[in-house]
Design a protein around this motif. Structure first.
Motif, short mmCIF file in Angstrom:
data_model
loop_
_atom_site.label_atom_id
_atom_site.label_comp_id
_atom_site.label_asym_id
_atom_site.label_seq_id
_atom_site.Cartn_x
_atom_site.Cartn_y
_atom_site.Cartn_z
N VAL A 188 10.55 -8.08 8.37
CA VAL A 188 9.74 -9.27 8.63
C VAL A 188 10.40 -10.25 9.60
CG1 VAL A 188 8.62 -9.13 6.39
CG2 VAL A 188 10.64 -10.55 6.65
N HIS B 63 9.15 -6.87 -3.65
CA HIS B 63 8.03 -5.94 -3.71
C HIS B 63 8.53 -4.51 -3.54
CE1 HIS B 63 3.69 -5.37 -3.35
NE2 HIS B 63 4.05 -4.27 -2.73
N LEU C 15 -7.72 -1.94 6.37
CA LEU C 15 -6.91 -1.90 5.15
C LEU C 15 -7.75 -2.21 3.91
CD1 LEU C 15 -4.34 -1.65 6.86
CD2 LEU C 15 -3.26 -3.17 5.23
N VAL D 176 8.84 -15.09 2.77
CA VAL D 176 8.19 -13.81 3.01
C VAL D 176 9.20 -12.68 2.84
CG1 VAL D 176 6.86 -12.45 4.64
CG2 VAL D 176 6.63 -14.92 4.64
N LEU D 177 10.40 -12.90 3.35
CA LEU D 177 11.45 -11.90 3.25
C LEU D 177 11.78 -11.59 1.80
CD1 LEU D 177 14.53 -11.88 5.57
CD2 LEU D 177 14.79 -11.28 3.18
N ILE E 273 -0.13 -11.57 4.61
CA ILE E 273 1.26 -11.78 5.03
C ILE E 273 1.52 -11.21 6.42
CG2 ILE E 273 3.62 -11.07 4.53
CD1 ILE E 273 3.09 -11.58 1.64
N THR E 274 0.95 -10.03 6.67
CA THR E 274 1.15 -9.43 7.99
C THR E 274 0.61 -10.34 9.09
OG1 THR E 274 0.82 -7.31 6.93
CG2 THR E 274 0.82 -7.33 9.31
N ILE F 95 10.35 -18.12 7.40
CA ILE F 95 10.03 -16.74 7.04
C ILE F 95 10.79 -16.25 5.81
CG2 ILE F 95 10.64 -14.42 7.92
CD1 ILE F 95 8.98 -15.04 10.36
N GLY G 94 -3.70 -6.81 -4.09
CA GLY G 94 -2.44 -6.46 -3.45
C GLY G 94 -2.62 -6.24 -1.96
N THR G 95 -3.68 -5.53 -1.60
CA THR G 95 -3.95 -5.28 -0.19
C THR G 95 -4.29 -6.57 0.54
OG1 THR G 95 -4.84 -3.15 -0.87
CG2 THR G 95 -5.26 -3.83 1.39
N ILE H 181 2.81 -13.53 9.47
CA ILE H 181 4.04 -13.38 10.26
C ILE H 181 3.70 -13.38 11.75
CG2 ILE H 181 5.99 -11.88 10.78
CD1 ILE H 181 5.79 -10.79 7.97
N GLN I 244 9.07 -9.61 0.27
CA GLN I 244 9.11 -8.24 0.77
C GLN I 244 10.13 -7.39 0.01
OE1 GLN I 244 7.44 -6.77 3.17
NE2 GLN I 244 8.71 -5.25 4.17
N VAL J 129 4.25 -2.91 9.26
CA VAL J 129 4.22 -4.29 9.73
C VAL J 129 5.48 -4.51 10.51
CG1 VAL J 129 5.34 -5.19 7.71
CG2 VAL J 129 4.00 -6.69 9.11
N TYR K 95 -7.90 -4.79 11.90
CA TYR K 95 -6.78 -4.39 11.05
C TYR K 95 -7.07 -4.73 9.59
CZ TYR K 95 -2.37 -5.30 8.69
OH TYR K 95 -1.38 -5.36 7.76
N THR L 237 -1.15 -8.21 1.31
CA THR L 237 -0.48 -7.51 2.40
C THR L 237 -1.03 -7.93 3.76
OG1 THR L 237 -0.17 -5.61 0.98
CG2 THR L 237 0.03 -5.24 3.34
N ASN M 42 0.81 -1.22 0.00
CA ASN M 42 0.00 0.00 0.00
C ASN M 42 0.83 1.25 0.00
OD1 ASN M 42 -1.87 -1.95 0.71
ND2 ASN M 42 -3.22 -0.24 1.22
N LYS N 284 4.83 -16.64 14.83
CA LYS N 284 5.56 -16.51 16.09
C LYS N 284 4.62 -16.34 17.27
CE LYS N 284 6.09 -11.67 15.31
NZ LYS N 284 6.56 -10.52 15.97
N MET O 133 -1.07 2.22 9.67
CA MET O 133 -1.28 0.87 9.19
C MET O 133 -1.33 0.81 7.69
SD MET O 133 -3.91 -1.13 11.56
CE MET O 133 -5.07 -0.64 10.37
#
Lengths: 316, 327
Positions: free
Chosen positions: A155, B319, B211, B312-313, B255-256, B309, B248-249, B259, B316, A314, B207, B252, A4, B263, A309
């Protein structure tokens, strides 16, 4: 994350948070328009909101009930007799905030949480703003590579740091001190802070900085007089994020502050959960002491929070 | 208490003041240099502290953790892959890993789906109703996991049959003459893990909704209009015009949340402490590190997490690069 980012904190679109009437009023994509919700939609949302808030309401009610009431009947039973004052009390809050003898003292934990969270919010902002300035307005070798590494680190979960840090802090003898948690949170929050501020600063007009330079302003002056004031929206967004994150954190506080004099609200509340006998009636009021600040911060600064946000905040 | 408050103020002022002083000194130092050297050194004076913090608190420990994972519990000698072999042959660790996979499969998808639903529905309300609904759904995001766990005890709490039930679910069962269920101890079909997920989802949907809602509002009206002229129904417009534009959102948000779920620690630690088959690797990590003081196991759990992870990295960084080019 980054998807975004065009909408970033500084983007002209300013992010469609719900406080922007122009965007809220815009016709809905379902072709039915804002305010067109039929009764079915209203009922579904009404039920959803009720479900969402019932647990909070239950705990809130319980926090004002004396021990025998709390353990003797469900919180919903107050409906039968809501005005019977013998069924209400403020003593849970009094006990949980002021207890001195050995028990969990949420009052002192509350102060500790502030001591942890305020510097752990302000210091990363200061450090990251300086760095973001260098990443945006200065030319130096390795700049872009360093920044890509920072993006990758966004991340990475904090857990990677904990094993060596616990050992290192032990050797330095700073376990159980505020310094230990401050440093940890400064490090853990840094990639996100640098990322957000740099993205914001790169939307500021370059010409302005150039003209400050021509007028003879040093980088230091430009930074304090020009960039920091102009970056307030981004700073506010990150500040709320970092503050809530640190205030609500359990793991770092548990490892580096523990349950001693310096314990914070999350750890103290978690410690209370195990209570089965005396003190069990204090859990609901303790929970509200622990969550009241985040809720106030959130409700009063919701706009900035949402901006943060949608700008790609993130944290790994 | 008064002394405590004074100390607290001193700590806060000292911490923040100290940080400001450092930058002032760094700047003075670089200004004392002459000409080109000032230009060369200054970026490092500005960016240096941040880079140092990241190096000391993320990069160096990550490398050390990798090293620890091949050493014994006190890191006194190397044991090769023994920690990994031990972990994977330990049924309790495999249970934790299995639960993690379950969390990873369910929570991000449900959070995105639910958030999308609420975003679409609130979009049809009048502004005031929309704002109120969103605030309510969004509020739990500000609450810590410990707080959320406490809050949900008003729903899931259990007392032995015969005593008054203080949890809403068991009280409801009582009305139908059923025996109370100890929800958090029932691992049939991983029920207790699912209930823990409910609590996490409760905090995350807001959240996702915020978004996705702003993404939906940013879809250009004429694309929807064009679909309508071509005779597409509302459902078709949603799946063929709106979804591709907010994809795309959705990624996002996914993925958020992903993650965060990988954990996950707090909620399991607070509610069941990993008992009754609810363990996850994040909580097991805490146990190995802090309770059993086994640096080797703790480090190898983190390394497993890191490996998971890496995709994902990579996403990121790619992107980010793509977006920088588009700038």
């Amino acid at each position: 994350m980054t998807a975004n980012i065009q909408l970033g904190v500084g983007g002209p679109e300013g992010l469609a948070d719900d406080t922007k009437p122009s965007q809220v009023l815009k016709q809905s994509k379902n072709g039915t328009g804002a305010g067109s919700a039929g009764w079915a939609v209203r009922i579904v949302l009404g039920i959803l909101c009720t479900l969402w808030m019932i647990p909070v309401l239950g705990l809130f009610v319980n926090s004002f009930r004396p021990r025998d009431q709390q353990l003797g009947s469900g919180w919903w039973s107050v409906i039968n007799n809501p005005l019977d004052l013998t069924k209400w009390t403020l003593s849970n809050y009094k006990n949980v905030i002021l207890t001195q003898d050995g028990g969990v003292n949420m009052g002192s934990a509350f102060i500790n949480s502030l001591v942890v969270a305020l510097p752990a919010t302000v210091i990363p902002i200061l450090v990251a703003c300086f760095a973001a300035y260098a990443f945006t307005f200065m030319q130096w070798r390795g700049r872009d590579i360093v920044f890509v590494v920072i993006v990758g680190l966004l991340v990475i979960p904090n857990q990677v740091a904990l094993v060596p840090l616990l050992k290192l802090y032990g050797q330095l003898g700073i376990n159980q001190t505020f310094l230990a948690v401050w440093l940890a949170h400064i490090g853990f929050g840094m990639p996100l802070a640098v990322y957000i501020f740099r993205n914001y600063m790169s939307t500021l007009p370059m010409a302005l900085i150039e003209s400050a330079k021509i007028d003879g302003a040093s980088h230091f002056t430009t930074f304090w007089r020009l960039i920091i004031p102009m970056s307030t929206p981004a700073i506010a967004s990150f500040a709320i994020f970092q503050f809530l994150w640190v205030w609500n954190d359990l793991l770092v506080a548990l490892l580096f502050l523990g349950r001693g004099d310096n314990t914070v609200v999350t750890v103290a509340l978690q410690g209370l959960q195990g209570q089965t006998g005396q003190g069990r009636e204090l859990i609901p009021s303790a929970a509200f002491v622990a969550i009241i600040i985040p809720i106030i911060v959130f409700l009063s600064l919701q706009r900035f929070f949402i901006r943060g946000m949608t700008s790609g905040a993130v944290k790994g | 208490m008064a002394l405590k408050i004074v100390n607290a103020l001193l700590a806060i002022i000292g911490g923040i003041g100290g940080a400001m002083l450092i930058f002032w000194i760094l700047n003075k130092l670089s200004e004392s240099l002459k000409g080109r050297w000032e230009d060369r050194v200054k970026p490092w004076m500005f960016a240096g502290p941040a880079i140092l913090a990241i190096a000391v608190f993320l990069i160096y420990p990550a490398i050390t953790t990798l090293q620890y994972s091949f050493a014994n519990d006190q890191t006194t000698s190397y044991v090769g892959f023994q920690n990994y072999i031990d972990l994977f042959s330990d049924p309790t660790f495999r249970t934790a890993l299995f639960n993690n996979v379950l969390w990873i499969i369910l929570v991000p998808v449900i959070t995105v789906g639910f958030g999308l639903l609420v975003a679409i529905l609130t979009d049809r309300l009048r502004p005031r109703g929309e704002k109120l609904t969103k605030t309510i759904i969004f509020l739990p995001m500000a609450i810590s996991m410990v707080g959320a766990a406490t809050i949900w005890s008003t729903i899931f709490s259990f007392q032995p049959a015969g005593s008054p039930q203080t949890g809403l679910l068991n009280a409801a069962l009582g009305i139908f003459g059923k025996d109370p269920v100890s929800w958090y101890q029932t691992s049939t079909l991983r029920l207790n893990s699912l209930l823990l997920m409910v609590i996490l989802i409760w905090t995350q949907v807001g959240y996702s909704m915020v978004l996705l809602s702003s993404a939906i509002k940013a879809v250009p009206e004429d694309t929807v209009e064009a679909g309508r002229i071509d005779g597409a129904g509302e459902r078709r417009i949603f799946t063929s015009i709106i979804v591709p534009q907010i994809w795309g959102t959705m990624v996002t948000v996914f993925i958020t949340v992903l993650i965060g779920v990988m954990k996950v620690f707090d909620i399991v630690y607070v509610v069941t402490n990993g008992g009754f088959n609810t363990d996850v690797i994040g909580r097991r990590f805490y146990d190995e590190l802090f309770t059993f003081r086994n640096n080797g196991y703790a480090a190898s759990i983190v390394v497993i997490l890191m490996i998971a992870i890496i995709p994902v990295l990579i996403y990121q960084v790619r992107h980010f690069r793509a977006e920088e080019l588009a700038r």
